[in-house]
Design an enzyme around this catalytic site. Structure first.
Site, PDB file in Angstrom:
ATOM      1  CB  SER A   3      -0.915  -0.054   1.257  1.00  0.00           C
ATOM      2  OG  SER A   3      -1.710   0.983   1.000  1.00  0.00           O
ATOM      3  CG  HIS A  52      -6.000  -2.207   0.555  1.00  0.00           C
ATOM      4  ND1 HIS A  52      -5.031  -2.061  -0.477  1.00  0.00           N
ATOM      5  CD2 HIS A  52      -4.885  -1.419   1.564  1.00  0.00           C
ATOM      6  CE1 HIS A  52      -4.210  -0.963  -0.345  1.00  0.00           C
ATOM      7  NE2 HIS A  52      -4.119  -0.688   0.911  1.00  0.00           N
ATOM      8  CG  ASP A  82      -7.232  -2.587  -3.224  1.00  0.00           C
ATOM      9  OD1 ASP A  82      -7.834  -1.928  -2.345  1.00  0.00           O
ATOM     10  OD2 ASP A  82      -5.924  -2.733  -3.268  1.00  0.00           O
TER      11      ASP A  82
END
Length: 331
Positions: free
Chosen positions: A185, A300, A271
């Site tokens: 991320s 995610h 996601d």
């Protein structure tokens, strides 16, 4: 459910993100200023209570010479210098607890977990402040200082990420020629930036990376952190051009275009936080060899432990000793 373009469209997606004319000069000047401001690295042993891993509390000079913290985890009694993984945290997280995140040291790497200035209270603790004051912002750090690239939060954090590589390469237990950067991320976005900007990096791992193709991310998801930019622009209605100009200096697509290192990416097609098209934008712009894991039924979290296992295989391959690129250094 799928959150973005079809898989065929994703594979063909190319970002339209603008590349500032002074992008390279901006980052060269920023890093030169940071390096001139200080280079001290302090490492102090921590009594973590582990029998197979040693932990050191490291402080190094980041943006403007400001102190940034990190944990250095080392496999006990392993022959040094060691291949090294520098890891960056996801949005809201920091370096965590000394007992967390033991995979890389257990696998035989030196592992440096960089703290995240001004974050570290969302899901993982941190200890590094962000002393800058930078004007109005939406809640979170995504819009902190966003009116000008020189005051923008991610200028400071990306500089920290590069300086973390500089710092660990000076430590005697680290092989300065066998360093990789890794993150998920936000951490994946930082890894891409460090891969493009830092000296001595050999490979990049960017799982479901945030901060790529940012203008698209802002308008195709309602989730934070991209939502923070939209919230800001909903109030500062005349600031769109200025904000997008700032974001272009930290966009992972622009770093991917400059990153000639081998890179491992992952993307999750369900996601909602990092739209899949923004990841493909970076993959398709990457200047070096890439491999990509596509998780069709994940959000995610991406591939979770399967991403870790693939990254372990990838880093063992790319951080093998120069004398025998196909060797496995006793792991």
């Amino acid at each position: 459910m799928f959150t973005d373009l079809s898989e065929e469209q994703l594979r063909a997606h190319r970002s339209a993100v603008r590349e500032p004319d002074d992008f390279d000069g901006f980052w060269q000047g920023t890093l030169a200023q940071a390096r001139a401001a200080g280079s001290a690295v302090r490492a102090e042993p921590v009594a973590a209570g582990l029998s197979a891993v040693d932990v050191l509390d490291v402080t190094f000079a980041g943006f403007d010479g400001q102190p940034v913290r990190g944990w250095l985890r080392l496999p006990r009694n392993a022959p040094t210098p060691l291949p090294t993984v520098v890891q960056y945290a996801g949005y809201g997280g920091g370096r965590g607890h000394p007992l967390e995140n033991l995979l890389w040291a257990a696998a035989g790497f030196a592992h440096f977990q960089m703290d995240t200035r001004g974050q570290g209270s969302g899901w993982s603790r941190g200890d590094t402040p962000d002393p800058a004051t930078a004007g109005p912002e939406a809640p979170g750090v995504m819009t902190r200082g966003i009116a000008d690239p020189r005051s923008y939060y991610y200028r400071r954090l990306i500089t920290d990420a590069v300086r973390a590589v500089d710092a660990v390469r000076t430590l005697p237990m680290v092989d300065p020629g066998r360093v990789a950067v890794l993150g998920q991320s936000q951490g994946g976005g930082l890894a891409l930036a460090a891969g493009a900007l830092a000296t001595g990096v050999r490979a990049v791992v960017a799982h479901v990376p945030f901060l790529c193709d940012i203008p698209r991310g802002v308008v195709v998801t309602d989730a934070r952190p991209y939502r923070e930019v939209r919230d800001y622009l909903a109030v500062h209605r005349d600031a769109e051009e200025r904000v997008l100009a700032t974001l272009a200096y930290v966009d992972g697509v622009n770093f991917a275009r400059r990153c000639h290192l081998p890179a491992r990416y992952s993307v999750a097609l369900m996601d909602e936080i990092v739209p899949p098209s923004t990841v493909y934008a970076a993959v398709n712009a990457h200047a070096g060899p890439t491999e990509l894991s596509v998780w069709r039924y994940n959000g995610h979290e991406g591939g979770g432990i399967d991403d870790d296992a693939a990254a372990l295989r990838f880093l063992r391959e790319h951080l093998a000793p120069d004398s025998d690129p196909g060797a496995r250094p006793g792991w």
